[in-house]
Design an enzyme around this catalytic site. Structure first.
Site, short mmCIF file in Angstrom:
data_model
loop_
_atom_site.label_atom_id
_atom_site.label_comp_id
_atom_site.label_asym_id
_atom_site.label_seq_id
_atom_site.Cartn_x
_atom_site.Cartn_y
_atom_site.Cartn_z
N LYS A 1 -15.79 7.46 -3.49
CA LYS A 1 -17.03 8.20 -3.29
C LYS A 1 -17.78 8.40 -4.60
O LYS A 1 -18.96 8.09 -4.73
CB LYS A 1 -16.71 9.56 -2.64
CG LYS A 1 -17.94 10.31 -2.22
CD LYS A 1 -17.58 11.57 -1.47
CE LYS A 1 -17.07 11.28 -0.08
NZ LYS A 1 -16.07 12.22 0.40
N ARG B 1 -16.30 17.69 -2.44
CA ARG B 1 -15.70 16.72 -1.50
C ARG B 1 -14.58 15.93 -2.14
O ARG B 1 -14.63 15.61 -3.32
CB ARG B 1 -16.75 15.70 -1.06
CG ARG B 1 -17.85 16.25 -0.22
CD ARG B 1 -18.94 15.21 -0.08
NE ARG B 1 -20.12 15.78 0.53
CZ ARG B 1 -20.40 15.71 1.81
NH1 ARG B 1 -19.62 15.06 2.63
NH2 ARG B 1 -21.48 16.27 2.28
N GLY C 1 -11.76 11.65 6.69
CA GLY C 1 -11.45 12.94 7.31
C GLY C 1 -10.06 13.48 7.02
O GLY C 1 -9.67 14.50 7.56
N MET D 1 -8.74 14.42 4.05
CA MET D 1 -8.63 15.47 3.02
C MET D 1 -9.79 16.45 3.19
O MET D 1 -10.61 16.30 4.09
CB MET D 1 -8.64 14.83 1.64
CG MET D 1 -7.36 14.07 1.36
SD MET D 1 -7.35 13.33 -0.26
CE MET D 1 -8.59 12.09 -0.13
N ARG E 1 -20.15 3.17 1.03
CA ARG E 1 -18.93 2.44 0.69
C ARG E 1 -18.93 1.14 1.48
O ARG E 1 -19.65 1.03 2.49
CB ARG E 1 -17.69 3.26 1.00
CG ARG E 1 -17.56 3.54 2.45
CD ARG E 1 -16.42 4.49 2.78
NE ARG E 1 -16.62 4.93 4.15
CZ ARG E 1 -16.17 6.05 4.64
NH1 ARG E 1 -15.49 6.89 3.89
NH2 ARG E 1 -16.38 6.36 5.89
N HIS F 1 -15.00 10.62 14.56
CA HIS F 1 -13.68 10.54 13.92
C HIS F 1 -12.79 9.53 14.63
O HIS F 1 -12.17 8.67 14.00
CB HIS F 1 -13.05 11.94 13.94
CG HIS F 1 -11.67 11.97 13.36
ND1 HIS F 1 -10.55 11.82 14.14
CD2 HIS F 1 -11.25 12.07 12.08
CE1 HIS F 1 -9.48 11.85 13.36
NE2 HIS F 1 -9.88 12.01 12.11
N SER G 1 16.28 -23.04 0.23
CA SER G 1 15.41 -22.26 1.11
C SER G 1 15.92 -20.82 1.08
O SER G 1 17.10 -20.57 1.37
CB SER G 1 15.46 -22.81 2.53
OG SER G 1 14.67 -22.01 3.37
N CYS H 1 12.62 -19.14 4.46
CA CYS H 1 12.61 -19.18 5.92
C CYS H 1 13.01 -17.85 6.53
O CYS H 1 13.17 -17.74 7.73
CB CYS H 1 13.50 -20.31 6.43
SG CYS H 1 15.22 -20.12 5.95
N TYR I 1 6.88 -23.98 0.01
CA TYR I 1 6.43 -23.67 1.38
C TYR I 1 7.00 -22.34 1.86
O TYR I 1 7.99 -21.83 1.32
CB TYR I 1 6.82 -24.79 2.36
CG TYR I 1 8.30 -24.94 2.60
CD1 TYR I 1 8.96 -24.17 3.56
CD2 TYR I 1 9.06 -25.85 1.86
CE1 TYR I 1 10.32 -24.31 3.78
CE2 TYR I 1 10.41 -25.99 2.07
CZ TYR I 1 11.05 -25.21 3.03
OH TYR I 1 12.39 -25.33 3.24
#
Ligand code: PEP
Ligand code: MG
Length: 899
Positions: free
Chosen positions: A22, A91, A100, A102, A335, A451, A782, A850, A870
């Site tokens: 914020k 805030r 909402g 805090m 935001r 909310h 693997s 795997c 992989y």
């Protein structure tokens, strides 16, 4: 001297760690020249210091006072002054948005005197007392810890006296009475008067916001969203502007695109003559934002202009809180907005198409969890389902569950394994545990920004809100709709994509995205529409940039074929034990019960053609791609009947004088012989191959013969043989001798060249720590991260999650189960050591994973970083792994995924 306070003019969006989202974004808006009420931000560092020591940092009070004086000078008004006083909002604002969760305290600076100053001027009396009422109420509950319900009761009582439907109908006298009542409630509950000194109000409000970081609901939210517990919140202190100043005022929430679908347009809610909190709390039904155009065209035009600028600046969907105070627009917050999975793909695709971001940046904006959500089934709208309500489609998806009316019941039933739908008039932050437990949330009030909507979207939970056909009666535990009563426990179906609610369990069908993957990843645009095209585009981009290959864990030809359609580049784990179940169990029993080598050989001989057929089918489905076949892994008693069942059967026979089946007695003896206290650490994996004569030879022969068969049929089989649970190179060395011998034998018998690489799983710490030696005998590695996690932590993988993981998560020992997301620090360290030492001993050694972690979005990034070749995962997780492998490759280049 440490610096704990920054004016809005001193920061920017890049300072979100310190100023919270914020604070950083307010500073950014100031930098952009948007109309932001002036203010300053107390840093997250100050909060952390306070939470650690229980005391605010020494310098904090003085720094706040300095910034306050500068603010007072800038606006030409003082906190607490009797005439036209400066009022402040205080805030919370953490690095990651926690909507909402805090605390916020508005109208700081009002007291018995300044309220009179605020009331001066035509038509301001009611507004001034309403503001004071809000302060006393909020301060009382959040700072002084008084039960908020007591204030609500006082408000409800006055409304009832006047038969007022909402608080705008109360007049000044009512509000003055209400302020006095709330002050009395505080005095009675705390033995302390509501503080009249504005500086004290400010100081206590800041500390209360710090403390709200650790409320139960904030902790729960963080755990769910995997937000670290030690970040702390910043606190923004800002000049109040008043949306409740009359009919030319109001507050609203706006999105630059639809957060549910990603469509362009003007989205949001506006609540005339109200403060911002009223909109989010869904206390009164807001009007769609477009209404503002009619009510106040100038502010609307200005807001649209700011929205365009913000979206172009952030190059993303922005959500905005704003207030109009007597015809003047103020921006209170922005935001990068939370969005649904569908909107994430759609917005990223659109922004890339518009040239605002690159294709790579678009890929960074979506993730595997969002993709997984799009693969869930949806309701079949052509089926004959009974519609019982319509509401706003606030968070998409299809959920079926029993109706419950409060959070506690939702939690209770969900813990007992039931799926539930939480039905409320509107939700508040206290409903969070119930929302987490429920499959869907249904509310009768509130808009897309209520909310319920915001939190459900953030969690990826199905939500329909504002379904005003419904009247919720939580006391009687029922709701009514269209003349019908629906009691608690009734099963309903909630479609968060269309806003429709059905009675009973509606029919589900595959999602368009699932169909897209299952038809081989070609975009059937006619069927699936834009979302399929967006996903297709993102998958192509991911495939183009990823370095990690993606294989499947599959052990039937059908699974192999599906995996291939989903984009698998081979099989990374074919578990052969799954082929020993069903009808074949009798053959395995015969092998275990064999008294002589000859008997065992006969039993194995019977299994051989069946195994060969299995392997040939899988090799055919994966023709041309590698298929890693693992030799038998689990302890043998898993193939025998249950010990207790056998014992009971024999005991019953004996009690009833029946002649027992001799096979039962034989089996019980075998079960007793093979019984282990810790089977996971017992006779399994390579150990089995070393002590059960002929087992390895049979499996290897089946593989080799299947390869020969496929090759003779013109195929291109690429089998690889994998040895499980190796601890020491000597084990592997011995098994390899047998494997190589059988491969050579079959090659000679068939005259077909058989070149199956032989490798090992690395799934025990000792194997990882001696990987350099093991690599000498292994042609590939693997990682079996399921066992590696089990043995590194000493956690029995079958027991611990149910036994105590929730306590461990509560206590913050870890934020996610290490069986779900790889533990980088411990298990990951072993992986890194094994990769480094394995490749040092055998350059170019092929290495994959795997274990279940191979399909986990976060873990895929780790495996990319660790330099694996992989990941292998279950067929349904392949698209997620492909996408995340692409994102991991991008991150390596940009160093961040928030581009
Ligand atoms: C592992 O341990 O990670 C693995 C893949 O093997 P399994 O789960 O079959 O023990
Ligand atoms: Mg294993």
């Amino acid at each position: 001297m440490a610096r704990y306070v920054y004016a809005f003019t001193e920061g920017g969006r890049e300072m979100a760690d310190l100023l919270g989202g914020k604070g950083a974004n307010l500073a950014e808006m100031v930098r952009m020249g948007l109309p932001v009420p002036p203010g300053f931000t107390v840093t997250t560092e100050a909060c952390r210091a306070y939470l650690e020591s229980g005391e605010p940092p020494q310098e904090l009070g003085q720094q706040v006072a300095q910034h306050l004086r500068a603010l007072e000078r800038a606006v030409g008004r003082e906190l607490g002054q009797v005439d036209d006083p400066l009022l402040l909002s205080v805030r919370s604002g953490a690095r990651f948005s926690m909507p909402g969760m805090m605390d916020t305290i508005l109208d700081i600076g009002l007291n018995d005197y300044s309220v009179l100053g605020l009331a001066k001027g035509p038509g301001r009396e009611r507004f001034a007392w309403d503001s004071y009422r809000r302060l006393v109420q909020m301060f009382g509950s959040t700072v002084m810890g008084v039960d908020a319900g007591l204030f609500e009761q006082a408000l409800a009582a006055i409304k009832k006296q006047h038969r007022a439907a909402d608080d705008t109908e109360l007049d000044t006298c009512d509000l003055i009475r209400l302020v006095e009542t709330c002050k009395d409630i505080i005095a009675e509950a705390t033995g302390e008067e509501f503080p009249q000194e504005p500086a004290e109000q400010l100081e206590r409000a800041v500390l209360a916001v710090f403390e709200s970081w650790n409320t139960e609901r904030a902790r729960l939210y963080r755990r769910r969203e995997h937000i670290p517990d030690d970040l702390g919140t910043a606190v923004t202190i800002q000049t109040m502007v008043f949306g409740n100043s009359g009919s030319d005022s109001g507050s609203g929430v706006a999105f630059t695109r639809d957060p549910a679908t990603g469509s362009r347009g003007v989205y949001g809610d506006y609540l005339p003559n109200a403060q911002g909190e009223d909109v989010v709390a869904g206390i009164r039904n807001a009007v769609p934002l477009q209404e503002l155009e009619r009510l106040d065209p100038r502010s609307f035009a200005e807001l649209r202009d700011h929205m365009h600028r913000l979206e172009a600046h952030y190059r993303d969907l922005c959500d905005i809180e704003f207030t109009v105070e007597r015809g003047r627009l103020w921006m209170l917050q922005t935001r990068v907005g939370k969005r649904t999975a569908q909107a994430a793909f759609s917005i990223a695709g659109q922004l890339a198409a518009e040239g605002l971001i690159s294709q790579d940046q678009a890929l960074a904006r979506v993730d595997g969890n969002a993709l997984a959500q799009l693969m869930f089934p949806r309701f079949d709208t052509s089926a004959d389902n009974e519609v019982i309500a319509h509401g706003i489609a606030a968070s998409p998806g299809a959920a079926v569950g029993a109706v419950v009316f409060d959070s506690a019941e939702a939690v209770r039933r969900a813990a007992a394994g039931e799926s539930v739908v939480l039905v409320r008039q509107e939700t508040t932050p206290d409903d969070l545990p119930g929302m987490v437990a429920a499959r869907a949330v249904l509310t009768s009030r509130g808009g897309k920004t209520s909310h319920a909507a915001v939190v459900a979207r953030g969690m990826g939970k199905v939500c329909v809100c504002g379904a005003d056909d419904i009247t919720v009666d939580p006391h009687e535990r029922r709701f009514t709709t269209q003349g019908m009563t629906v009691p608690e426990g009734t099963v309903i179906s909630v479609d968060g994509s269309s806003g429709v609610v059905y009675r009973g369990a509606a029919t589900l069908i595959d999602s368009d995205i699932m169909r897209y993957f299952d038809t081989g990843g070609q975009p059937p645009v006619a069927q699936g529409g834009q979302i399929v095209a967006d996903v297709h585009q993102m998958m192509q981009q991911a495939d183009a940039v990823r370095r990690l290959e993606v294989r499947a864990n599959a052990d039937t030809p059908e699974d192999a074929a599906r995996a291939r359609r989903f984009g698998a580049q081979g099989i990374g784990l074919c578990r052969t034990e799954h082929m020993f179940l069903g009808d074949r169990r009798a053959l395995v029993e015969a092998m275990i019960l064999a008294h002589t080598d000859a008997e065992r050989a006969t039993a194995l001989q019977a299994l051989l053609p069946l195994q060969r057929q299995d392997f040939a089918g899988i090799l055919q489905a994966m023709d041309g791609l590698p298929v890693t076949i693992r030799l038998l892994d689990p302890p043998l008693h898993e193939f025998l009947p249950d010990r207790t069942e056998l014992a009971v059967r024999l005991a019953q026979d004996s009690a009833l004088g029946r002649t027992p089946d001799p096979r039962d007695a034989e089996l019980l003896a075998a079960v007793n012989r093979t019984h282990e206290e810790n089977p996971m650490l017992g006779l399994r994996g390579v150990r089995l191959g070393l002590v059960v004569p002929g087992l390895v030879a049979m499996q290897v022969r089946a593989i080799a013969e299947a390869v020969a068969q496929r090759r003779e049929a013109g195929g291109d089989p690429q089998a690889e043989i994998m040895v499980p649970l190796v601890d020491a190179v000597e084990e592997l060395h011995l098994v390899r001798q047998e494997v190589d011998r059988v491969l050579a034998e079959v090659a000679q018998e068939t005259g077909v060249r058989i070149d199956c690489p032989v490798g090992t799983m690395i799934e025990l710490p000792r194997a990882a720590l001696t990987a350099g030696k093991i690599a000498k005998d292994a042609q590939f590695f693997s990682f079996g991260t399921n066992d590696l996690t089990q043995t590194t932590w000493g956690f029995s993988r079958d027991d611990v999650e149910a036994a105590f993981f929730s306590a461990y998560l509560d206590k913050g020992i870890f934020q996610v189960s290490p069986f779900e997301t790889i533990d980088r620090e411990g298990v990951g360290r072993l992986v890194n050591i094994a990769v480094e030492e394995g490749r040092a001993a055998r350059p170019g050694l092929k290495i994959g994973v795997c274990g279940e972690h191979g399909g986990d979005p976060v873990s895929v990034h780790f495996f990319h970083d660790a330099g694996l070749d992989y990941v292998s995962c279950s067929p349904f997780r392949i698209p997620v792994a492909r996408l995340e492998a692409g994102r991991a490759a991008l991150q390596e280049h940009t160093g961040s995924d928030s581009t």
